[in-house]
Design a protein around this motif. Structure first.
Motif, PDB file in Angstrom:
ATOM      1  N   LEU A 146       3.297  -1.668   3.946  1.00 20.26           N
ATOM      2  CA  LEU A 146       3.136  -0.336   4.044  1.00 20.26           C
ATOM      3  C   LEU A 146       4.207   0.550   3.146  1.00 20.26           C
ATOM      4  O   LEU A 146       5.331   0.241   3.815  1.00 20.26           O
ATOM      5  N   LYS A 147       4.069   1.240   2.147  1.00 15.63           N
ATOM      6  CA  LYS A 147       5.153   1.931   1.358  1.00 15.63           C
ATOM      7  C   LYS A 147       5.063   3.108   1.574  1.00 15.63           C
ATOM      8  O   LYS A 147       4.274   3.922   1.425  1.00 15.63           O
ATOM      9  N   ASP A 178       9.635  -6.935   8.903  1.00 12.91           N
ATOM     10  CA  ASP A 178      10.426  -7.203   7.718  1.00 12.91           C
ATOM     11  C   ASP A 178      10.549  -5.753   7.035  1.00 12.91           C
ATOM     12  O   ASP A 178       9.292  -4.918   6.652  1.00 12.91           O
ATOM     13  N   ILE A 179      11.810  -5.208   6.887  1.00 14.16           N
ATOM     14  CA  ILE A 179      11.878  -3.953   6.195  1.00 14.16           C
ATOM     15  C   ILE A 179      12.421  -4.076   4.948  1.00 14.16           C
ATOM     16  O   ILE A 179      13.471  -4.699   4.587  1.00 14.16           O
ATOM     17  N   ILE A 180      11.916  -3.453   3.742  1.00  7.66           N
ATOM     18  CA  ILE A 180      12.323  -3.103   2.588  1.00  7.66           C
ATOM     19  C   ILE A 180      12.935  -1.868   2.204  1.00  7.66           C
ATOM     20  O   ILE A 180      12.304  -0.792   3.048  1.00  7.66           O
ATOM     21  N   PHE A 181      13.743  -1.543   1.463  1.00  7.27           N
ATOM     22  CA  PHE A 181      14.385  -0.336   1.180  1.00  7.27           C
ATOM     23  C   PHE A 181      14.001   0.097  -0.227  1.00  7.27           C
ATOM     24  O   PHE A 181      14.090  -0.827  -1.151  1.00  7.27           O
ATOM     25  N   ASP A 182      13.781   1.254  -0.415  1.00  4.06           N
ATOM     26  CA  ASP A 182      13.486   1.889  -1.978  1.00  4.06           C
ATOM     27  C   ASP A 182      13.896   3.119  -1.870  1.00  4.06           C
ATOM     28  O   ASP A 182      13.940   4.040  -0.762  1.00  4.06           O
ATOM     29  N   GLY A 221       5.089  -5.796   6.966  1.00  8.32           N
ATOM     30  CA  GLY A 221       6.524  -5.324   6.337  1.00  8.32           C
ATOM     31  C   GLY A 221       6.078  -3.846   6.305  1.00  8.32           C
ATOM     32  O   GLY A 221       4.870  -3.278   6.096  1.00  8.32           O
ATOM     33  N   ILE A 222       7.208  -2.981   5.930  1.00  6.96           N
ATOM     34  CA  ILE A 222       7.117  -1.620   5.614  1.00  6.96           C
ATOM     35  C   ILE A 222       8.379  -1.389   4.696  1.00  6.96           C
ATOM     36  O   ILE A 222       9.324  -2.156   4.360  1.00  6.96           O
ATOM     37  N   VAL A 223       8.060  -0.277   3.699  1.00  5.48           N
ATOM     38  CA  VAL A 223       9.069  -0.164   2.837  1.00  5.48           C
ATOM     39  C   VAL A 223       9.471   1.247   3.060  1.00  5.48           C
ATOM     40  O   VAL A 223       8.987   2.503   3.207  1.00  5.48           O
ATOM     41  N   VAL A 224      10.918   1.498   3.451  1.00  9.71           N
ATOM     42  CA  VAL A 224      11.222   2.851   3.945  1.00  9.71           C
ATOM     43  C   VAL A 224      11.661   3.140   2.410  1.00  9.71           C
ATOM     44  O   VAL A 224      12.633   3.109   1.817  1.00  9.71           O
ATOM     45  N   VAL A 249       0.672  -1.140  -0.095  1.00  9.41           N
ATOM     46  CA  VAL A 249       0.002  -0.079   0.046  1.00  9.41           C
ATOM     47  C   VAL A 249       0.791   1.308   0.045  1.00  9.41           C
ATOM     48  O   VAL A 249       1.608   1.636   1.011  1.00  9.41           O
ATOM     49  N   THR A 250       0.956   1.821  -1.040  1.00 11.32           N
ATOM     50  CA  THR A 250       1.676   3.122  -1.150  1.00 11.32           C
ATOM     51  C   THR A 250       0.877   4.257  -0.219  1.00 11.32           C
ATOM     52  O   THR A 250      -0.182   4.617  -0.592  1.00 11.32           O
TER      53      THR A 250
END
Length: 406
Positions: free
Chosen positions: A275-276, A327-331, A294-297, A186-187
């Motif tokens: 959540l992005k 869980d952490i994702i990077f962008d 999870g989240i997208v930093v 979800v952006t």
């Protein structure tokens, strides 16, 4: 060319095949210099598509900070680390084992870059074993993308309609689940498009165009079509300009949802939710409290808000506080293999690749996207191998591998 097919999913074989072809005086069709992909793509794009993908919010300060942040961290190699295999790129995320630690970032309207658009990207992602994230603003229907992605791992990115259109949201989630999209992304930072001078200079908003460049998901959705007919007394095809405007207004409603609205998504999605757009420690902690998987930093690559901090700097702070709890994702800002390695070393479990694969799409459709993905993974592999780092697992790749300097 043949080696583009035979070495799919194997970046080191790709390198070997290129050198092997060189013995016959054959050169590859695409450059391996990742810093040149953008400039080459610029030469082929229209003014409008160039401004859209290469443009940033306001002065571009946030984007510049994204890139500069990587240079503050250095990978320090260790010697005489005995190895018998190349580094493993396998990672585990959202209770799923994945072959590589990168994924295709959700980018819409891909047919403005290449006629094959999302079909080329989704097919290349499947061939390379890279998870593919489909954008709500895609120029291709979710069903058609699922077909070409085949057995690939695919996630659905939601531009979240307002609560007045919950029936549409439910329909979009249902279609995603029915077509094998396992995770909902979800952006959060794009409930309205940012102040983008390059798009404004060109008077270009692709989401308002009626030629379906960003409307394929909406125009093919039964709930959207039903509501449109009830509202206007005609089919979408009879007034595509109005339909495009309505669709854009639904996926970019202008105002943000609240934390309490996440309950609705949980009730209508039975898989992991990511959540992005998370940038603060406080928001990251809230995600943990609510049981978000999870989240997208991410700061959207600097395309939404200007004057913000580098996304990599925020990653460090967020990992320090909640890295073991979610869980952490990077962008935002990834351009080469060492960028990927640094983000993973700083605590991300996965990295999203955005603009680089679009440049590949511009330069060569499916083959161009495949080239970019294979190049990034090959670059990552060799950087780890020559630094004495055996895998992307935190056991081997962590902050002890890095040195920081202003």
């Amino acid at each position: 060319m043949e080696y583009l097919e035979t070495s799919a999913g194997n970046p080191l074989q790709y390198m070997a095949d290129v050198y092997g072809r060189g013995l016959k005086y054959e050169r590859p069709p695409f450059t391996f210099q990742s810093t040149e992909w953008e400039d080459l793509a610029r030469e082929r794009m229209s003014r409008e598509s160039l401004g859209y993908v290469c443009g940033n919010a306001s002065t571009g300060e946030t984007t510049r900070k994204n890139h500069e942040a990587f240079q503050k961290w250095s990978i320090v190699p260790s010697r005489l680390v005995e190895t018998s295999t190349y580094p493993s790129l396998k990672t585990e995320l959202l209770n799923q084992k994945l072959p590589v630690p990168i994924a295709i970032a959700p980018i819409g309207v891909q047919r403005i870059f290449n006629p094959d658009g999302e079909l080329a990207t989704a097919a290349a992602a499947a061939s390379e074993g890279v998870p593919y994230i489909y954008s709500t603003a895609a120029a291709t229907s979710i069903e058609d993308v699922a077909k070409v992605n085949g057995n690939g791992v695919r996630w659905y990115q939601l531009y979240w309609p307002s609560n007045d259109h919950n029936d549409l949201t439910v329909s979009l989630l249902k279609r995603a689940k029915e077509n094998g999209f396992s995770t909902l992304v979800v952006t959060l930072d794009t409930y309205k498009l940012g102040w983008r001078p390059s798009d404004l200079n060109n008077a270009y908003n692709p989401f308002l165009r009626s030629d379906t460049v960003g409307t394929a998901l909406g125009f093919s959705d039964p709930v959207f079509r039903k509501n449109f007919k009830e509202k206007y007394g005609k089919e979408v095809e009879e007034d595509m300009k109005t339909a495009a405007s309505d669709w854009a207004g639904m996926i970019f409603p202008g105002f943000s949802h609240g934390w309490e609205d996440l309950k609705f998504l949980r009730e209508n999605w039975d898989g992991p939710i990511v959540l992005k757009g998370i940038q603060t420690v406080l928001d990251a902690k809230k995600c943990v409290e609510l049981g978000i998987e999870g989240i997208v930093v991410s700061n959207h690559g600097g395309r939404q808000q200007d004057g913000g901090p580098a996304s990599l700097d925020r990653l460090v702070k967020i990992v320090n506080e909640v890295g073991s709890k979610i869980d952490i994702i990077f962008d935002s800002g990834i351009r080469c293999g060492s960028d990927i390695a640094k983000a993973l070393a700083l605590g991300a479990k996965m990295v999203l690749v955005g603009r680089p694969y679009v440049y590949g799409l511009v330069l060569g459709g499916e083959e161009g996207v495949g080239h970019v993905l294979r190049s990034l993974l090959g670059d990552l592999t060799m950087n780890l191998h020559l630094a004495g780092i055996k895998s992307v697992s935190p056991e081997h790749l962590n902050r002890d591998c890095l040195e920081y300097s202003e």
